[in-house]
Write an enzyme that holds these catalytic residues in place. Sequence first.
Site, PDB file in Angstrom:
ATOM      1  N   SER A  90     -54.665 -15.710  32.654  1.00  0.00           N
ATOM      2  CA  SER A  90     -54.822 -14.657  33.662  1.00  0.00           C
ATOM      3  C   SER A  90     -53.493 -14.407  34.371  1.00  0.00           C
ATOM      4  O   SER A  90     -52.835 -15.344  34.819  1.00  0.00           O
ATOM      5  CB  SER A  90     -55.880 -15.053  34.685  1.00  0.00           C
ATOM      6  OG  SER A  90     -57.145 -15.173  34.074  1.00  0.00           O
ATOM      7  N   GLU A 137     -50.523 -14.904  39.188  1.00  0.00           N
ATOM      8  CA  GLU A 137     -50.910 -16.307  39.019  1.00  0.00           C
ATOM      9  C   GLU A 137     -49.893 -17.034  38.158  1.00  0.00           C
ATOM     10  O   GLU A 137     -49.662 -18.234  38.334  1.00  0.00           O
ATOM     11  CB  GLU A 137     -52.297 -16.361  38.380  1.00  0.00           C
ATOM     12  CG  GLU A 137     -52.853 -17.746  38.162  1.00  0.00           C
ATOM     13  CD  GLU A 137     -54.264 -17.696  37.611  1.00  0.00           C
ATOM     14  OE1 GLU A 137     -54.573 -18.546  36.760  1.00  0.00           O
ATOM     15  OE2 GLU A 137     -55.028 -16.818  38.004  1.00  0.00           O
TER      16      GLU A 137
END
Length: 318
Positions: A242, A314
Site C-alpha cells: 500500500s 506509507e
Amino acid sequence: MSNSIREIGENIKNSQNFRGRVSFDEPLCNHTTMKVGGPAALFLEPADTLSAAEAFLKCFEAGVRVFVLGGGSNIVASDDGFCGAVISTKLMNSVTDEDFVLCCGAGAKIDSVLEYCAQRGIGGLETFAGLPATCGGAAYMNARCYSVDFSELIDRVEYIDLNELSQNSGANVECCVKMYHNTGNGKEWDYKLSPFMGKRTVITRVYLSGKKKDCSEIKAECEKYILDRTQKGHFRAPSAGSVFRNNREFGSPSGVLVDEAGLKGVSVGGAQIAPWHGNFIINTGKATAFDIKSLVELAEQKVFERTGFRMVPEIIFL
C-alpha cells in the site's frame, strides 16, 4: 565507495564481536520488493542481536549514516543508492516457541513463521498469511491485515537502544539491549503506529502470543487469506504494498480516492498505478525510484485538488 567505508566494513568484518556477512556496493534493488535502488556503499547482515549492536557501534564511532532494512516490502531505495551503511536483519531469522509464545528474530519472514506455526499447531497469526514482511518490520509498522493489528499478538519486543549505545562507546554492548513489554496500552499502538517510531531503537526479536489450534485449520485459513490477496492482485507485479495510509476522516480508503481521481492505470516511466487497485504502484519492468516518487506526488496532488485531503505515504523513500 570511499576507502574509509571499506576500512569500516573490514573493521566490522574482523571484529571478534561480529558474526554475519559484510559486502560493499550491494544493489538495493535485490533487497526490496519494488526491485529498484542503486548500491549501498556498505551492506551489513548481522547474525544476532549482539552482532547488530556491534555493527551499529562501529558505524557510530566512524560517523557513518545507518539505515535498517527488514524485508524491504515498504521501501523505495534511491536510484543513486545509499552512501552510508545498510544494516539488514535478514540473517536474524530464527523462530522458536515455548508454551505457545513464539520468539521470532526481527528478520524472520511472516510466511516462515506461519509455516512453523502450521507444523506445531500454534494459531493466531493466520490473517497475516501472504504479507511480504518480517516480524521486526510488522512490529515497527504495526501492520494491519483483515482488521487485525500485529500489536494484538505482541507479548514483548527485544530492541537495541541506539541512544545508549552511541553514548557508551567502548562499553559492553549488552547493556544497550532492552526489553519492551506490551501492556495493552492503546495510546502506544494504533493504526500504523508503534512505540518504536520516532525513536532511536532497533527491533531485534519479537515475542508473539499464539494459541493451540489444529494444524489443518491453520493451513486452511492461511490458504484462504493468500488466495484473497492473490485475487486482489497483490502478487501480480513488484510493488511496495500500500502506497498511502488510510484515513477514516477522508470517508473512503486511499485506493478509492486515487481511483475516483481517475489515476488507476496511469504510468510514469516504468512505474504504474495498478489498473486493479488505486493504492498500489507497480514496477512494470524498468521503473526507477524517480518514476515511483513522481507517481506518488501526482496522486497526492490530484486527490488534494479534488477532495482537499492530503494523503500520507506509507512507503519510505531511502
